[in-house]
Enzyme design. Sequence first.
Site, mmCIF file in Angstrom:
data_model
loop_
_atom_site.group_PDB
_atom_site.id
_atom_site.type_symbol
_atom_site.label_atom_id
_atom_site.label_comp_id
_atom_site.label_asym_id
_atom_site.label_seq_id
_atom_site.Cartn_x
_atom_site.Cartn_y
_atom_site.Cartn_z
ATOM 1 C CE1 TYR A 50 -2.160 6.054 -4.232
ATOM 2 C CE2 TYR A 50 -1.791 6.863 -1.994
ATOM 3 C CZ TYR A 50 -1.556 6.956 -3.357
ATOM 4 O OH TYR A 50 -0.713 7.914 -3.845
ATOM 5 N NE ARG B 30 4.238 1.162 -2.838
ATOM 6 C CZ ARG B 30 4.382 1.949 -3.909
ATOM 7 N NH1 ARG B 30 5.479 2.675 -4.052
ATOM 8 N NH2 ARG B 30 3.441 2.008 -4.832
ATOM 9 N NE ARG C 125 -13.780 13.774 13.408
ATOM 10 C CZ ARG C 125 -13.059 14.490 14.268
ATOM 11 N NH1 ARG C 125 -13.442 14.555 15.550
ATOM 12 N NH2 ARG C 125 -11.978 15.127 13.878
ATOM 13 C CE LYS D 222 0.932 4.423 -3.953
ATOM 14 N NZ LYS D 222 1.676 5.622 -4.387
ATOM 15 C CD GLU E 124 8.523 11.324 -2.616
ATOM 16 O OE1 GLU E 124 8.687 10.229 -3.179
ATOM 17 O OE2 GLU E 124 7.942 11.435 -1.518
ATOM 18 C CG LEU F 150 5.995 5.806 -2.296
ATOM 19 C CD1 LEU F 150 5.260 5.389 -1.031
ATOM 20 C CD2 LEU F 150 5.014 6.060 -3.425
#
Length: 286
Positions: free
Chosen positions: A33, A52, A101, A150, A182, A206
């Site tokens: 995301y 990114r 799945r 991310k 972070e 990140l």
Amino acid sequence: MTRTVYVNGDYLPETEAKVSIFDRGFLMADAVYEVTSVLGGKLLDYAGHEKRLARSLNELDMVNPVTPEDLLEVHRQLVERNGIENGLIYLQITRGNAGDRSFVFPDTSVPGTIVLFTQSVPDLELPKSAQTGIKVIAFDDLRWGRRDIKTVQLLWPSMAKMAAKKAGCDDAFFVKDGMVTEGSSSNAYIVKGNKIITRPLSNDILHGITRATLLVYAAEAQFEIEERAFTIEEAQSADEAFVTGASTFVMPVIEVDGKPVGTGAPGPVARRLRELYIAEGKKAAI
């Protein structure tokens, strides 16, 4: 007012938006995301977020379902259709719906799922927290080792934020091997004199888009940048501390694990960097 959202090529009322229960983003958190800020109806740091996103997809062997040109147009359409002056655009791409799945990735012929939606944040430029500063706690960093990607695997950061809330604080500094990695959804910094100290890029953190842009602005403003890890104790004894993120810009940290930082109020460096980031960001926004 019902928001207009984007799902797999269609603009829809949010009440009509649907994603399959077999989508791997839902079943496996197999998704990445980005969040892009909107100020004055324009996109901040968009090129960085797009770059990114491409990197995250590549690291996970995923394909972007739309072209870069179309993706930018979707962002602009959502801003316009939802009348967003100040706010955020959330983008998520999953590996798609294989019809069942399985831990094994589906064939590349299975199309990915892409969704985008907006959030209006009228006080994004100057929220109360930016004026008062935030308090953080220390929290063990038990996330997976590829924090540079991310992904939507955000359970541990959510637990960190809830632990902070329970402690009467606003957020958390993740700590691994005695060093701050972070914030729970941000990059972390301390200030000593004219020196800004922040952890260097690696798989441990990140690669923040706001971080990258801010460090350029800070260097141009004659601040010294030192990229190294620091401890909670260093943060507590620093002149100032702050965090950066796409939705927070530059946010002063006034307390770390129960101890005030500096004067216990937002300091001049964090205030200056926030003003600088917003002013320059607006100029470069698209």
